[in-house]
Design a protein around this motif. Structure first.
Motif, PDB file in Angstrom:
ATOM      1  N   PRO A  53     -33.689  21.908  46.630  1.00  0.00           N
ATOM      2  CA  PRO A  53     -33.484  21.967  48.083  1.00  0.00           C
ATOM      3  C   PRO A  53     -33.069  23.384  48.476  1.00  0.00           C
ATOM      4  CG  PRO A  53     -31.711  20.750  47.022  1.00  0.00           C
ATOM      5  CD  PRO A  53     -32.701  21.082  45.955  1.00  0.00           C
ATOM      6  N   SER A  55     -31.541  25.715  51.512  1.00  0.00           N
ATOM      7  CA  SER A  55     -30.842  25.734  52.783  1.00  0.00           C
ATOM      8  C   SER A  55     -30.111  27.064  52.916  1.00  0.00           C
ATOM      9  CB  SER A  55     -29.859  24.568  52.844  1.00  0.00           C
ATOM     10  OG  SER A  55     -29.228  24.535  54.092  1.00  0.00           O
ATOM     11  N   ALA A  57     -27.664  29.383  55.450  1.00  0.00           N
ATOM     12  CA  ALA A  57     -26.740  29.250  56.580  1.00  0.00           C
ATOM     13  C   ALA A  57     -26.801  30.468  57.484  1.00  0.00           C
ATOM     14  CB  ALA A  57     -25.312  29.057  56.073  1.00  0.00           C
ATOM     15  N   CYS A 117     -33.485  33.786  57.719  1.00  0.00           N
ATOM     16  CA  CYS A 117     -33.375  32.887  58.870  1.00  0.00           C
ATOM     17  C   CYS A 117     -33.343  33.641  60.191  1.00  0.00           C
ATOM     18  CB  CYS A 117     -32.118  32.019  58.744  1.00  0.00           C
ATOM     19  SG  CYS A 117     -32.349  30.710  57.530  1.00  0.00           S
ATOM     20  N   THR A 121     -33.011  28.427  63.757  1.00  0.00           N
ATOM     21  CA  THR A 121     -32.607  27.238  63.021  1.00  0.00           C
ATOM     22  C   THR A 121     -33.855  26.385  62.891  1.00  0.00           C
ATOM     23  OG1 THR A 121     -31.989  26.054  65.029  1.00  0.00           O
ATOM     24  CG2 THR A 121     -30.229  27.251  63.877  1.00  0.00           C
ATOM     25  N   SER A 123     -36.723  24.193  60.192  1.00  0.00           N
ATOM     26  CA  SER A 123     -37.322  24.112  58.863  1.00  0.00           C
ATOM     27  C   SER A 123     -38.668  24.807  58.841  1.00  0.00           C
ATOM     28  CB  SER A 123     -37.545  22.658  58.461  1.00  0.00           C
ATOM     29  OG  SER A 123     -36.342  22.022  58.190  1.00  0.00           O
ATOM     30  N   VAL A 147     -37.814  24.612  53.551  1.00  0.00           N
ATOM     31  CA  VAL A 147     -36.751  25.615  53.654  1.00  0.00           C
ATOM     32  C   VAL A 147     -36.060  25.385  54.985  1.00  0.00           C
ATOM     33  CG1 VAL A 147     -36.261  28.070  53.717  1.00  0.00           C
ATOM     34  CG2 VAL A 147     -38.076  27.231  52.249  1.00  0.00           C
ATOM     35  N   ASP A 148     -34.739  25.163  54.941  1.00  0.00           N
ATOM     36  CA  ASP A 148     -33.980  24.869  56.159  1.00  0.00           C
ATOM     37  C   ASP A 148     -33.026  25.997  56.503  1.00  0.00           C
ATOM     38  OD1 ASP A 148     -35.027  22.251  56.503  1.00  0.00           O
ATOM     39  OD2 ASP A 148     -33.714  21.553  54.888  1.00  0.00           O
ATOM     40  N   CYS A 149     -32.957  26.340  57.790  1.00  0.00           N
ATOM     41  CA  CYS A 149     -31.934  27.231  58.312  1.00  0.00           C
ATOM     42  C   CYS A 149     -30.937  26.366  59.070  1.00  0.00           C
ATOM     43  CB  CYS A 149     -32.528  28.272  59.253  1.00  0.00           C
ATOM     44  SG  CYS A 149     -33.461  29.544  58.431  1.00  0.00           S
ATOM     45  N   VAL A 150     -29.680  26.449  58.675  1.00  0.00           N
ATOM     46  CA  VAL A 150     -28.652  25.615  59.318  1.00  0.00           C
ATOM     47  C   VAL A 150     -27.594  26.466  59.982  1.00  0.00           C
ATOM     48  CG1 VAL A 150     -29.012  23.637  57.860  1.00  0.00           C
ATOM     49  CG2 VAL A 150     -27.447  25.414  57.105  1.00  0.00           C
TER      50      VAL A 150
END
Length: 150
Positions: A53, A55, A57, A117, A121, A123, A147-150
């Protein structure tokens, strides 16, 4: 004399039978053969692929592990990696995951990428293509990595 004549006729008939062409032969035949191939999960395949995973930040860039690749063959493999993004303008960007490596028998390597990122925010899905080849074997695998930006 009849015995001699009968033996002569029998000899001639036997010679003709031996010399005559065979009529029971054939030049081709067809037969149905079934072939089956078993498909296995990535975790137990010859080229093991484990997704990680990803992620990131905030407004950052970081080097992230996308995949871990394991050579489960008893011989070395040459591995080539290419990455593409589906829509690089709408979220994180994924770059620099192209390259190559040599995996020894039982060897393991990670596929990393620079994930940025920015101010976004959401994916992004990146497609990673793995080409592996070695002595008498070659394989290609495509994996989609979120790929997630949180």
């Amino acid at each position: 004399m009849n015995v001699v004549r009968a033996l002569a006729v029998a000899g001639i008939v036997a010679s003709l039978v031996l010399v005559a062409p065979q009529t029971g032969a054939f030049t081709s035949a067809t037969a149905d053969r079934s072939v089956s191939a078993s498909v296995t999960d990535d975790e137990s395949a010859y080229l093991g692929i484990q997704q990680s995973p990803v992620s990131v930040a905030g407004n950052r860039s970081q080097e992230a592990v996308l995949l871990t690749v394991t050579n489960r063959l008893p011989r070395p493999l040459d591995l080539s990696v290419h990455i593409t993004e589906h829509n690089p303008n709408s979220g994180p960007t994924v770059a620099r995951a192209n390259g190559s490596a040599r995996l020894g028998a039982g060897g393991e390597s990670t596929v990393t990428a620079a994930v940025t990122c920015g101010n976004s925010t959401g994916s992004e899905t990146a497609t990673v293509t793995l080409d592996a080849s070695g002595d008498g074997v070659s394989m290609t695998a495509n994996r989609s990595v979120a790929v997630d930006c949180v």
